[in-house]
Design a protein around this motif. Structure first.
Motif, PDB file in Angstrom:
ATOM      1  N   ARG A  47       0.815  -1.230   0.000  1.00  0.00           N
ATOM      2  CA  ARG A  47       0.000   0.000   0.000  1.00  0.00           C
ATOM      3  C   ARG A  47       0.840   1.266   0.000  1.00  0.00           C
ATOM      4  O   ARG A  47       0.301   2.361   0.201  1.00  0.00           O
ATOM      5  CB  ARG A  47      -0.924  -0.017   1.231  1.00  0.00           C
ATOM      6  CG  ARG A  47      -1.990  -1.099   1.112  1.00  0.00           C
ATOM      7  CD  ARG A  47      -2.834  -1.207   2.362  1.00  0.00           C
ATOM      8  NE  ARG A  47      -3.406   0.080   2.727  1.00  0.00           N
ATOM      9  CZ  ARG A  47      -3.916   0.317   3.943  1.00  0.00           C
ATOM     10  NH1 ARG A  47      -3.876  -0.613   4.877  1.00  0.00           N
ATOM     11  NH2 ARG A  47      -4.441   1.492   4.225  1.00  0.00           N
TER      12      ARG A  47
ATOM     13  N   LEU B  73      -2.039   3.754  -0.063  1.00  0.00           N
ATOM     14  CA  LEU B  73      -3.267   3.302  -0.725  1.00  0.00           C
ATOM     15  C   LEU B  73      -4.225   2.759   0.341  1.00  0.00           C
ATOM     16  O   LEU B  73      -3.828   1.919   1.157  1.00  0.00           O
ATOM     17  CB  LEU B  73      -2.932   2.206  -1.736  1.00  0.00           C
ATOM     18  CG  LEU B  73      -1.959   2.635  -2.856  1.00  0.00           C
ATOM     19  CD1 LEU B  73      -1.509   1.426  -3.655  1.00  0.00           C
ATOM     20  CD2 LEU B  73      -2.599   3.674  -3.762  1.00  0.00           C
TER      21      LEU B  73
ATOM     22  N   GLU C 227      -7.795   0.819   1.657  1.00  0.00           N
ATOM     23  CA  GLU C 227      -8.308  -0.521   1.334  1.00  0.00           C
ATOM     24  C   GLU C 227      -9.034  -0.448  -0.014  1.00  0.00           C
ATOM     25  O   GLU C 227      -8.745  -1.135  -0.953  1.00  0.00           O
ATOM     26  CB  GLU C 227      -9.328  -0.987   2.393  1.00  0.00           C
ATOM     27  CG  GLU C 227      -8.726  -1.213   3.755  1.00  0.00           C
ATOM     28  CD  GLU C 227      -7.595  -2.247   3.721  1.00  0.00           C
ATOM     29  OE1 GLU C 227      -6.737  -2.205   4.611  1.00  0.00           O
ATOM     30  OE2 GLU C 227      -7.551  -3.070   2.781  1.00  0.00           O
TER      31      GLU C 227
ATOM     32  N   GLN D  91      -6.943   0.263  -2.910  1.00  0.00           N
ATOM     33  CA  GLN D  91      -6.145  -0.934  -3.204  1.00  0.00           C
ATOM     34  C   GLN D  91      -6.998  -1.892  -4.045  1.00  0.00           C
ATOM     35  O   GLN D  91      -6.564  -2.359  -5.080  1.00  0.00           O
ATOM     36  CB  GLN D  91      -5.738  -1.626  -1.892  1.00  0.00           C
ATOM     37  CG  GLN D  91      -4.925  -2.916  -2.086  1.00  0.00           C
ATOM     38  CD  GLN D  91      -3.550  -2.629  -2.658  1.00  0.00           C
ATOM     39  OE1 GLN D  91      -2.965  -1.591  -2.409  1.00  0.00           O
ATOM     40  NE2 GLN D  91      -3.046  -3.529  -3.475  1.00  0.00           N
TER      41      GLN D  91
END
Ligand code: GRF
Length: 212
Positions: A190, A201, A203, A206
């Motif tokens: 992330r 990033l 969740e 992502q």
């Protein structure tokens, strides 16, 4: 990679043991000098460790090669400088571009750079009279404490602080929290580096990225 007491290493080991760093493992510990307590912490956790000291090599290049060889031998994917006090060589820096992180005990760009390590950033913070200091985790580049910043955490300076009491609070409240968190984010893929800037990033972002 360590050079001293290894309290940051211990924070990582504790979080791994409590299951808060899934998919992460400390595969090896490299110390820049012998006899430091960080090596004892590694031994207690049956982690293969070694001492690779710059002064044992004729040239920086030979030191650099020795570090790189060890990292490759243990298939290291992320290099974590946990109280590590040496500059890394060119080969390691380029092989592990944006895969080396460092914890520094101040809010970079304050109280950082060559000579600002251990208790010194805290001494300087008190001398300057700042009300807030803290810690920074950043990607490592060719200078001291100058790579793209990943995480920072502020810590209040108390009126009666000594350098030692301030260092202890910064370690407890900031360093030992930020370094494992940065490792977790790296392991989850992330951390996106663009120039000087790191994007974390979320969740959802992502998932969007994964779905393409
Ligand atoms: C501490 O002052 C820490 O702020 C800095 O290195 C020193 C030793 O850390 N990163 P550790 O206890 O060896 O992890």
């Amino acid at each position: 990679m360590v050079s001293g007491g290894g309290t940051n290493l211990q924070a990582i080991l504790d979080q791994i043991e409590s299951g808060r760093l899934p998919g992460c493992q400390v595969v090896t510990v490299i110390s820049s000098r012998p006899g430091v307590y960080a090596l004892e912490r590694a031994r207690k956790h049956n982690i293969p460790s070694c001492v690779i000291s710059k002064k044992d090599f004729e040239t920086l290049e030979e030191y650099d090669e020795a570090v790189l060889k060890h990292l490759k031998e243990y298939k290291v994917q992320l290099v974590v400088l946990a109280g590590f006090l040496s500059l890394l060589g060119e080969r390691v820096l380029s092989e592990y571009e944006n895969a080396i992180i460092n914890i520094h005990p101040s809010l970079i760009p304050s109280f950082c750079g060559k000579g600002f390590y251990g208790i010194i950033p805290h001494k300087k913070a008190l001398e300057y009279g700042v009300r807030v200091t803290g810690a920074t985790v950043h990607f490592v580049d060719r200078e001291y404490d100058s790579g793209p910043i990943i995480l920072q955490k502020a810590v209040e300076v108390m009126q009666d602080d000594t350098p030692e009491s301030l260092q202890q609070r910064v370690m407890e409240q900031a360093e030992w929290v930020l370094l494992p968190e940065a490792i977790r984010l790296f392991a989850q893929g992330r951390l996106k580096v663009e120039g000087r800037h790191v994007t974390i990033l979320g969740e959802s972002a992502q998932r969007k990225e994964d779905e393409g």
